[in-house]
Design a protein around this motif. Structure first.
Motif, PDB file in Angstrom:
ATOM      1  N   GLY A   1      87.551  58.921 -35.370  1.00 50.98           N
ATOM      2  CA  GLY A   1      86.862  60.116 -34.897  1.00 50.98           C
ATOM      3  C   GLY A   1      86.105  60.865 -35.969  1.00 50.98           C
ATOM      4  N   THR A   2      86.249  60.449 -37.258  1.00 51.92           N
ATOM      5  CA  THR A   2      85.515  61.117 -38.321  1.00 51.92           C
ATOM      6  C   THR A   2      84.015  60.896 -38.136  1.00 51.92           C
ATOM      7  N   LYS A   3      83.235  61.950 -38.306  1.00 53.26           N
ATOM      8  CA  LYS A   3      81.791  61.855 -38.156  1.00 53.26           C
ATOM      9  C   LYS A   3      81.119  62.133 -39.494  1.00 53.26           C
ATOM     10  N   PHE A   4      80.072  61.387 -39.781  1.00 48.27           N
ATOM     11  CA  PHE A   4      79.304  61.566 -40.997  1.00 48.27           C
ATOM     12  C   PHE A   4      77.921  62.045 -40.602  1.00 48.27           C
ATOM     13  N   VAL A   5      77.468  63.128 -41.233  1.00 50.08           N
ATOM     14  CA  VAL A   5      76.211  63.737 -40.802  1.00 50.08           C
ATOM     15  C   VAL A   5      75.400  64.165 -42.022  1.00 50.08           C
ATOM     16  N   ALA A   6      74.108  63.987 -41.920  1.00 47.69           N
ATOM     17  CA  ALA A   6      73.176  64.511 -42.919  1.00 47.69           C
ATOM     18  C   ALA A   6      71.935  64.947 -42.174  1.00 47.69           C
ATOM     19  N   ARG A   7      71.111  65.737 -42.838  1.00 49.46           N
ATOM     20  CA  ARG A   7      69.892  66.184 -42.183  1.00 49.46           C
ATOM     21  C   ARG A   7      68.771  66.258 -43.214  1.00 49.46           C
ATOM     22  N   GLN A   8      67.572  65.934 -42.780  1.00 46.78           N
ATOM     23  CA  GLN A   8      66.408  66.012 -43.650  1.00 46.78           C
ATOM     24  C   GLN A   8      65.486  67.101 -43.112  1.00 46.78           C
ATOM     25  N   THR A   9      65.095  68.002 -43.994  1.00 48.95           N
ATOM     26  CA  THR A   9      64.338  69.180 -43.591  1.00 48.95           C
ATOM     27  C   THR A   9      62.882  68.851 -43.291  1.00 48.95           C
ATOM     28  N   ILE A  10      62.349  69.485 -42.256  1.00 48.86           N
ATOM     29  CA  ILE A  10      60.934  69.380 -41.898  1.00 48.86           C
ATOM     30  C   ILE A  10      60.338  70.779 -41.985  1.00 48.86           C
ATOM     31  N   LEU A  11      59.319  70.937 -42.822  1.00 48.75           N
ATOM     32  CA  LEU A  11      58.749  72.243 -43.118  1.00 48.75           C
ATOM     33  C   LEU A  11      57.339  72.394 -42.569  1.00 48.75           C
ATOM     34  N   THR A  12      56.937  73.645 -42.403  1.00 41.91           N
ATOM     35  CA  THR A  12      55.561  73.971 -42.051  1.00 41.91           C
ATOM     36  C   THR A  12      54.751  74.131 -43.345  1.00 41.91           C
ATOM     37  N   ALA A  13      53.459  74.397 -43.193  1.00 41.65           N
ATOM     38  CA  ALA A  13      52.590  74.516 -44.363  1.00 41.65           C
ATOM     39  C   ALA A  13      52.980  75.680 -45.264  1.00 41.65           C
ATOM     40  N   ASP A  14      53.594  76.726 -44.705  1.00 45.86           N
ATOM     41  CA  ASP A  14      54.032  77.859 -45.533  1.00 45.86           C
ATOM     42  C   ASP A  14      55.477  77.697 -46.001  1.00 45.86           C
ATOM     43  N   GLU A  15      56.012  76.485 -45.841  1.00 46.74           N
ATOM     44  CA  GLU A  15      57.356  76.113 -46.292  1.00 46.74           C
ATOM     45  C   GLU A  15      58.472  76.795 -45.519  1.00 46.74           C
TER      46      GLU A  15
ATOM     47  N   SER B   1      75.944  65.099 -32.046  1.00 45.13           N
ATOM     48  CA  SER B   1      75.238  66.344 -31.711  1.00 45.13           C
ATOM     49  C   SER B   1      75.977  67.114 -30.630  1.00 45.13           C
ATOM     50  N   LEU B   2      76.510  66.386 -29.663  1.00 44.02           N
ATOM     51  CA  LEU B   2      77.256  67.043 -28.592  1.00 44.02           C
ATOM     52  C   LEU B   2      78.565  67.620 -29.106  1.00 44.02           C
TER      53      LEU B   2
ATOM     54  N   LEU C   1      74.337  72.268 -36.588  1.00 38.26           N
ATOM     55  CA  LEU C   1      73.643  71.234 -37.346  1.00 38.26           C
ATOM     56  C   LEU C   1      72.263  71.676 -37.813  1.00 38.26           C
ATOM     57  N   CYS C   2      71.561  72.425 -36.980  1.00 42.69           N
ATOM     58  CA  CYS C   2      70.153  72.732 -37.262  1.00 42.69           C
ATOM     59  C   CYS C   2      69.856  74.210 -37.389  1.00 42.69           C
ATOM     60  N   ASP C   3      70.871  75.053 -37.349  1.00 45.26           N
ATOM     61  CA  ASP C   3      70.684  76.482 -37.577  1.00 45.26           C
ATOM     62  C   ASP C   3      69.607  77.076 -36.672  1.00 45.26           C
ATOM     63  N   GLY C   4      69.587  76.633 -35.418  1.00 44.83           N
ATOM     64  CA  GLY C   4      68.641  77.187 -34.453  1.00 44.83           C
ATOM     65  C   GLY C   4      67.261  76.556 -34.477  1.00 44.83           C
ATOM     66  N   ARG C   5      67.020  75.624 -35.414  1.00 45.75           N
ATOM     67  CA  ARG C   5      65.722  74.942 -35.462  1.00 45.75           C
ATOM     68  C   ARG C   5      65.735  73.677 -34.613  1.00 45.75           C
ATOM     69  N   ARG C   6      64.570  73.024 -34.538  1.00 47.18           N
ATOM     70  CA  ARG C   6      64.449  71.791 -33.759  1.00 47.18           C
ATOM     71  C   ARG C   6      65.220  70.647 -34.406  1.00 47.18           C
ATOM     72  N   ALA C   7      65.814  69.812 -33.560  1.00 52.83           N
ATOM     73  CA  ALA C   7      66.514  68.613 -34.012  1.00 52.83           C
ATOM     74  C   ALA C   7      65.671  67.397 -33.661  1.00 52.83           C
ATOM     75  N   PHE C   8      65.283  66.618 -34.668  1.00 51.01           N
ATOM     76  CA  PHE C   8      64.553  65.375 -34.446  1.00 51.01           C
ATOM     77  C   PHE C   8      65.581  64.259 -34.265  1.00 51.01           C
ATOM     78  N   ILE C   9      65.601  63.666 -33.075  1.00 53.60           N
ATOM     79  CA  ILE C   9      66.599  62.651 -32.726  1.00 53.60           C
ATOM     80  C   ILE C   9      65.924  61.288 -32.632  1.00 53.60           C
ATOM     81  N   ASN C  10      66.334  60.337 -33.490  1.00 53.62           N
ATOM     82  CA  ASN C  10      65.787  58.978 -33.440  1.00 53.62           C
ATOM     83  C   ASN C  10      66.180  58.285 -32.143  1.00 53.62           C
TER      84      ASN C  10
END
Length: 420
Positions: free
Chosen positions: A20-34, A67-68, A75-84
């Motif tokens: 049941g252990t889950k491994f998670v990482a996230r890669q940030t996606i930024l706008t032009a103003d960072e 994610s569920l 996971l995303c602090d209220g931002r969009r989650a990009f799901i492969n």
């Protein structure tokens, strides 16, 4: 980060994560103003499960399941989650288990643009999901999906500048929002912005842009002095009191923090001196570091500050289990992004903040007994799972301990950044 070259022995491979252990990482996606637009989520289910080319369905299912379980807010602090998403995941509408306002469906490069896939994307669009095409290239076989796509991702490492510019011109703002992947330097970020890309993914924003005339603004210097004051072996209570009093927002946060229901004090606390006395030495150090990091990060991408907090807590949780853990690993984790937050070289940061020699060497990229642990922190954060396996074994940690510590650190960082 370069993973260690040594392979694990069969005996070392026997220690795996708990069920049941889950491994998670996230890669940030930024706008032009960072500003942070969203995160691409990366998961695996356990030991040796690195989701190769042949098991992308398993990777996508793991993403959805985790994610569920964890929740996209955490996971995303209220931002969009990009799901492969693979073809199978798309056709079975599995993504509809997640809320459409928070999700970007990322169609992998291996997905054919056949009639069933087009129909599935049309259903997702009608349900309110955004569609992104991953690793889009010149003469991409998924061209039929561009009319449905909201975002097109272009790998700058696999695409020439001329081809990238041509795709921006063809699919640009009037059709799709273009996202540049693997933006590794500030120069590449500026060039991609100039070329017309609107979103950016890569490590460029964590590396400070150093200007020869750049100085730390006066208000940020206050936070550096606070970090220095609470890193001394003996605390100078009067100095800390004066530093806190000199920063209005810190005074407010301290008093709000201590008067919250979590403490349940019988009387309200109105004095900074009274507040510091009630906290005690250990909590004073901890609290000042948190506030100094949050304050220094004002005006910077929120991901930088949150990641600094995650790193600090991750190091603190594992410190009793690693060699060298008797040093202040919470501080090492927190300082690891202070160069990017303050926009000055790490060497200058460490000139102002007393820290033990092993942590200092690790932060500067030198030889250190803490270097493997520092590399583990970075590998876990970026989802470099093979490096996580090898470094965990080297440090005599189980992967379940590492994954659980990172998950707890993510929860803690989100709570504390909202509550102080």
């Amino acid at each position: 980060m370069t993973a260690p070259s040594s392979a694990l022995s069969p005996g070392e491979r026997k220690t795996g994560p708990k069920p049941g252990t889950k491994f998670v990482a996230r890669q940030t996606i930024l706008t032009a103003d960072e500003s942070v637009f969203g995160y691409e989520l990366l998961f695996r289910d356990g030991f040796e499960n690195f989701f190769s080319e042949s098991d992308k369905d398993a990777a996508s299912r793991s993403t959805l399941n985790t994610s569920l379980l964890i929740g996209l807010d955490t996971l995303c602090d209220g931002r969009r989650a990009f799901i492969n998403c693979t073809r199978d995941i798309l056709l079975k509408d599995y993504v509809t288990l997640l809320p459409s306002p928070q999700v970007v469906i990322e169609v992998l490069e291996s997905v054919p643009a056949d009639e069933l896939v087009i129909a599935a994307c049309q259903r997702m669009k009608a349900a309110g999901y955004m569609i992104a095409l991953d690793d889009f290239g010149v003469n991409d076989p998924r061209a039929a999906l561009t009319d449905l796509a909201d975002i097109i991702k272009v790998d700058l490492r696999a695409t020439s500048p001329a081809d990238a510019a041509a795709m921006v011109a063809k699919y640009g703002p009037w059709r799709c929002r273009m996202l540049a992947e693997k933006v590794e330097t500030r120069e590449e970020f500026q060039a991609a912005k100039k070329a017309g890309f609107l979103y950016f993914q890569g490590y460029f924003f964590r590396r400070p842009e150093i200007l020869t005339t750049h100085e730390i603004p006066a208000n940020r210097m206050t936070y550096v002095r606070m970090l220095a004051a609470v890193s001394q072996r003996e605390l100078d209570a009067r100095l800390i009191e004066n530093l806190v009093k000199g920063e209005a927002s810190m005074c407010y946060r301290l008093l709000r923090y201590l008067n919250s229901p979590a403490f349940g004090f019988a009387t309200e606390i109105h004095s900074v001196r009274h507040a510091l006395a009630i906290l005690g030495e250990r909590e004073v150090r901890r609290w000042i570091r948190l506030i100094a990091t949050l304050g220094a990060g004002q005006g910077k991408p929120t991901d930088l500050v949150l990641t600094a907090l995650v790193r600090a807590r991750f190091c603190e949780l594992l410190s009793p289990k690693v060699s060298g853990g008797e040093t202040d690993l919470f501080l090492m984790g927190m300082l690891s992004l202070m160069d990017a937050i303050l926009e000055i070289p790490m060497r200058r940061v460490l000139e102002n903040v007393p820290i033990d020699m092993e942590s200092k060497a690790a932060l500067l990229g030198g030889v250190s007994s803490l270097r493997p642990f520092y590399q583990l922190m970075l590998a876990q954060e970026s989802g470099e799972w093979r490096a996580v396996s090898e470094l965990s074994s080297q440090l005599h940690l189980s992967e379940s301990e590492v994954g659980d510590a990172h998950w707890q650190a993510m929860q803690w960082a989100r709570q504390v950044s909202a509550g102080v």
